[in-house]
Design an enzyme around this catalytic site. Structure first.
Site, PDB file in Angstrom:
ATOM      1  N   HIS A   1      38.082 134.500  -3.945  1.00  0.00           N
ATOM      2  CA  HIS A   1      37.707 134.397  -5.357  1.00  0.00           C
ATOM      3  C   HIS A   1      36.899 135.625  -5.811  1.00  0.00           C
ATOM      4  O   HIS A   1      35.764 135.496  -6.280  1.00  0.00           O
ATOM      5  CB  HIS A   1      36.918 133.098  -5.614  1.00  0.00           C
ATOM      6  CG  HIS A   1      36.991 132.650  -7.041  1.00  0.00           C
ATOM      7  ND1 HIS A   1      37.215 131.337  -7.400  1.00  0.00           N
ATOM      8  CD2 HIS A   1      36.889 133.326  -8.210  1.00  0.00           C
ATOM      9  CE1 HIS A   1      37.236 131.241  -8.721  1.00  0.00           C
ATOM     10  NE2 HIS A   1      37.036 132.445  -9.234  1.00  0.00           N
TER      11      HIS A   1
ATOM     12  N   ARG B   1      43.267 129.680 -11.394  1.00  0.00           N
ATOM     13  CA  ARG B   1      42.647 128.530 -10.742  1.00  0.00           C
ATOM     14  C   ARG B   1      43.654 127.917  -9.777  1.00  0.00           C
ATOM     15  O   ARG B   1      44.853 127.831 -10.092  1.00  0.00           O
ATOM     16  CB  ARG B   1      42.220 127.471 -11.771  1.00  0.00           C
ATOM     17  CG  ARG B   1      40.993 127.841 -12.589  1.00  0.00           C
ATOM     18  CD  ARG B   1      39.710 127.898 -11.735  1.00  0.00           C
ATOM     19  NE  ARG B   1      38.517 128.202 -12.502  1.00  0.00           N
ATOM     20  CZ  ARG B   1      37.956 129.402 -12.615  1.00  0.00           C
ATOM     21  NH1 ARG B   1      38.500 130.452 -12.026  1.00  0.00           N
ATOM     22  NH2 ARG B   1      36.836 129.570 -13.314  1.00  0.00           N
TER      23      ARG B   1
HETATM   24  P1  NAP Z   1      41.779 132.800 -22.399  1.00  0.00           P
HETATM   25  O1  NAP Z   1      41.260 133.961 -23.141  1.00  0.00           O
HETATM   26  O2  NAP Z   1      41.424 131.424 -22.856  1.00  0.00           O
HETATM   27  O3  NAP Z   1      43.371 132.948 -22.359  1.00  0.00           O
HETATM   28  C1  NAP Z   1      44.189 131.942 -21.872  1.00  0.00           C
HETATM   29  C2  NAP Z   1      45.644 132.347 -22.110  1.00  0.00           C
HETATM   30  O4  NAP Z   1      46.484 131.340 -21.532  1.00  0.00           O
HETATM   31  C3  NAP Z   1      46.011 132.431 -23.600  1.00  0.00           C
HETATM   32  O5  NAP Z   1      46.894 133.494 -23.819  1.00  0.00           O
HETATM   33  C4  NAP Z   1      46.714 131.092 -23.847  1.00  0.00           C
HETATM   34  O6  NAP Z   1      47.682 131.136 -24.877  1.00  0.00           O
HETATM   35  C5  NAP Z   1      47.400 130.879 -22.515  1.00  0.00           C
HETATM   36  N1  NAP Z   1      47.684 129.456 -22.281  1.00  0.00           N
HETATM   37  C6  NAP Z   1      46.807 128.449 -22.118  1.00  0.00           C
HETATM   38  N2  NAP Z   1      47.456 127.283 -21.927  1.00  0.00           N
HETATM   39  C7  NAP Z   1      48.771 127.576 -21.979  1.00  0.00           C
HETATM   40  C8  NAP Z   1      49.954 126.806 -21.861  1.00  0.00           C
HETATM   41  N3  NAP Z   1      49.917 125.479 -21.644  1.00  0.00           N
HETATM   42  N4  NAP Z   1      51.139 127.440 -22.001  1.00  0.00           N
HETATM   43  C9  NAP Z   1      51.199 128.773 -22.234  1.00  0.00           C
HETATM   44  N5  NAP Z   1      50.111 129.573 -22.339  1.00  0.00           N
HETATM   45  C10 NAP Z   1      48.921 128.969 -22.215  1.00  0.00           C
HETATM   46  O7  NAP Z   1      41.348 132.863 -20.850  1.00  0.00           O
HETATM   47  P2  NAP Z   1      40.928 134.170 -20.027  1.00  0.00           P
HETATM   48  O8  NAP Z   1      39.546 134.573 -20.358  1.00  0.00           O
HETATM   49  O9  NAP Z   1      41.996 135.184 -20.155  1.00  0.00           O
HETATM   50  O10 NAP Z   1      40.864 133.560 -18.541  1.00  0.00           O
HETATM   51  C11 NAP Z   1      41.978 132.943 -17.933  1.00  0.00           C
HETATM   52  C12 NAP Z   1      41.514 132.217 -16.672  1.00  0.00           C
HETATM   53  O11 NAP Z   1      41.210 133.153 -15.640  1.00  0.00           O
HETATM   54  C13 NAP Z   1      40.209 131.440 -16.826  1.00  0.00           C
HETATM   55  O12 NAP Z   1      40.429 130.170 -17.411  1.00  0.00           O
HETATM   56  C14 NAP Z   1      39.728 131.315 -15.396  1.00  0.00           C
HETATM   57  O13 NAP Z   1      40.228 130.121 -14.838  1.00  0.00           O
HETATM   58  C15 NAP Z   1      40.380 132.500 -14.691  1.00  0.00           C
HETATM   59  N6  NAP Z   1      39.393 133.468 -14.160  1.00  0.00           N
HETATM   60  C16 NAP Z   1      39.451 133.803 -12.840  1.00  0.00           C
HETATM   61  C17 NAP Z   1      38.549 134.730 -12.314  1.00  0.00           C
HETATM   62  C18 NAP Z   1      38.610 135.134 -10.864  1.00  0.00           C
HETATM   63  O14 NAP Z   1      37.741 135.863 -10.401  1.00  0.00           O
HETATM   64  N7  NAP Z   1      39.606 134.722 -10.111  1.00  0.00           N
HETATM   65  C19 NAP Z   1      37.597 135.317 -13.154  1.00  0.00           C
HETATM   66  C20 NAP Z   1      37.563 134.951 -14.480  1.00  0.00           C
HETATM   67  C21 NAP Z   1      38.475 134.034 -14.995  1.00  0.00           C
HETATM   68  P3  NAP Z   1      47.225 131.417 -26.418  1.00  0.00           P
HETATM   69  O15 NAP Z   1      46.759 132.856 -26.437  1.00  0.00           O
HETATM   70  O16 NAP Z   1      48.453 131.227 -27.207  1.00  0.00           O
HETATM   71  O17 NAP Z   1      46.130 130.447 -26.706  1.00  0.00           O
END
Ligand code: NAP
Length: 314
Positions: free
Chosen positions: A277, A229
């Site tokens: 995006h 993001r």
């Molecule tokens: P997720 O499964 O919720 O994983 C988030 C990861 O970030 C987890 O490993 C979490 O740690 C870590 N994290 C969160 N807050 C943190 C902090 N303060 N310090 C250290 N680590 C932290 O999310 P996801 O499904 O992988 O998606 C990630 C993001 O990608 C989404 O939120 C979205 O914004 C973005 N996205 C972008 C696109 C695009 O097309 N550009 C598409 C889809 C998603 P833990 O494992 O320890 O909880």
């Protein structure tokens, strides 16, 4: 008889029609309908809704709402006052999306590793100049966020022989990946990073995390890929670090304002690749199948799928 489930979202009509058709063709238990087409008495009884960038005012007229299924992976717009704390928020987690994101991370890591931005620039100048080529093992790629998307992306990089590290909130163990967590882990991983891949959710803790202080802890010549993001990376600080040549290049798929405004200087910065995006678009067929299955299962068993932790914000 199929019950009506409302679709609450601010999307184009065509997108709405596509979702309704895709989801309704994958369930015999419920019928997805635009919220505007439902009677007040039906809305009073509604326990579950499908949402995509919903208007909070509409959600507030559903007194019996127990959970919402978001069609998006990022839920920063839902966490907070928009939806009552009593309502569980279930985000889209689709293995197809993780696969697509892993492919994008690999593609743009190779783009940076093989110095493609430099060769493209040189071609525009008719300049014949070679850069040294390191083996992927010598290239340290750090994935920030090891969740559904980051963990699969890290493994894909490893399969392609990059030297991969990862950072998360909690301690993780992933085969072949050196993992770090928390504040201390952040301080340790930054200086060991040639390419930083951001796959964190946007929360109060990650907003502005990649600011000047963080970026200057990366080694000189490092590059950034932000596929998460926009507000996680401070655009002005990034520009400053690119201008001073502390950073080499940034591949940005996400921005503070999308679409990126015409007058934003990132469009024409030679150190920036702008993407609209597109790193991991939702696949209608798989997302519709997952959504329909989640709601069918709820209607059968009363079980709400794993939901967002409101305190963590993701
Ligand atoms: P997720 O499964 O919720 O994983 C988030 C990861 O970030 C987890 O490993 C979490 O740690 C870590 N994290 C969160 N807050 C943190 C902090 N303060 N310090 C250290 N680590 C932290 O999310 P996801 O499904 O992988 O998606 C990630 C993001 O990608 C989404 O939120 C979205 O914004 C973005 N996205 C972008 C696109 C695009 O097309 N550009 C598409 C889809 C998603 P833990 O494992 O320890 O909880």
């Amino acid at each position: 008889m199929r019950i009506d489930v409302p679709f609450i979202g601010r999307v184009e009509q065509q997108e709405l029609d596509d979702w309704i058709e895709a989801i309704n063709s994958r369930t015999g238990r419920f019928k997805l309908v635009p919220v505007e087409a439902m009677q007040p008495a039906q809305l009073q009884k509604t326990e579950v809704a499908i949402v995509a960038n919903p208007d909070p005012e509409i959600l507030s007229v559903l007194p019996n709402l127990k959970w919402v299924q978001s069609l998006w992976a990022g839920v920063e717009g839902l966490v907070g006052p928009a939806i009552s704390n009593e309502v569980a928020i279930v985000r889209l987690t689709d293995p197809q999306m993780a696969d697509s994101m892993a492919e994008a991370v690999l593609a743009w890591t190779l783009y940076l590793h093989r110095k493609m931005p430099h060769y493209a620039h040189q071609q525009s100048q008719k300049l014949w100049h070679t850069h040294s080529l390191a083996a992927p093992e010598e290239c340290n790629v750090s994935v920030f966020g090891l969740g559904n998307l980051g963990s699969i992306a890290a493994l894909r990089l490893k399969q392609n022989n990059f030297s991969v590290r990862g950072w998360s909130n909690s301690k993780k163990s992933i085969n072949g990946i050196e993992t770090f967590h928390g504040t201390n882990g952040f301080a340790s991983i930054l200086p060991a990073t040639d390419i930083a891949v951001i796959l964190l959710p946007l929360t109060k803790d990650t907003e502005g995390l990649f600011d000047k202080t963080t970026l200057t802890k990366l080694p000189t010549g490092a590059s950034i890929i932000n596929f998460a993001r926009g507000p996680i990376l401070v655009e002005e600080d990034l520009t400053e670090c690119l201008n001073s040549k502390h950073l080499d290049h940034a591949v940005l798929d996400v921005f503070n304002n999308e679409p990126l405004p015409q007058d934003n200087p990132l469009w024409s910065h030679p150190g920036v690749t702008v993407l609209p995006h597109i790193s991991a678009p939702t696949t209608l067929s798989t997302a519709a199948a997952i959504t329909a299955k989640n709601i069918d299962n709820y209607l059968d068993t009363g079980e709400i799928p794993e939901s967002v932790d409101r305190n963590r914000g993701y």
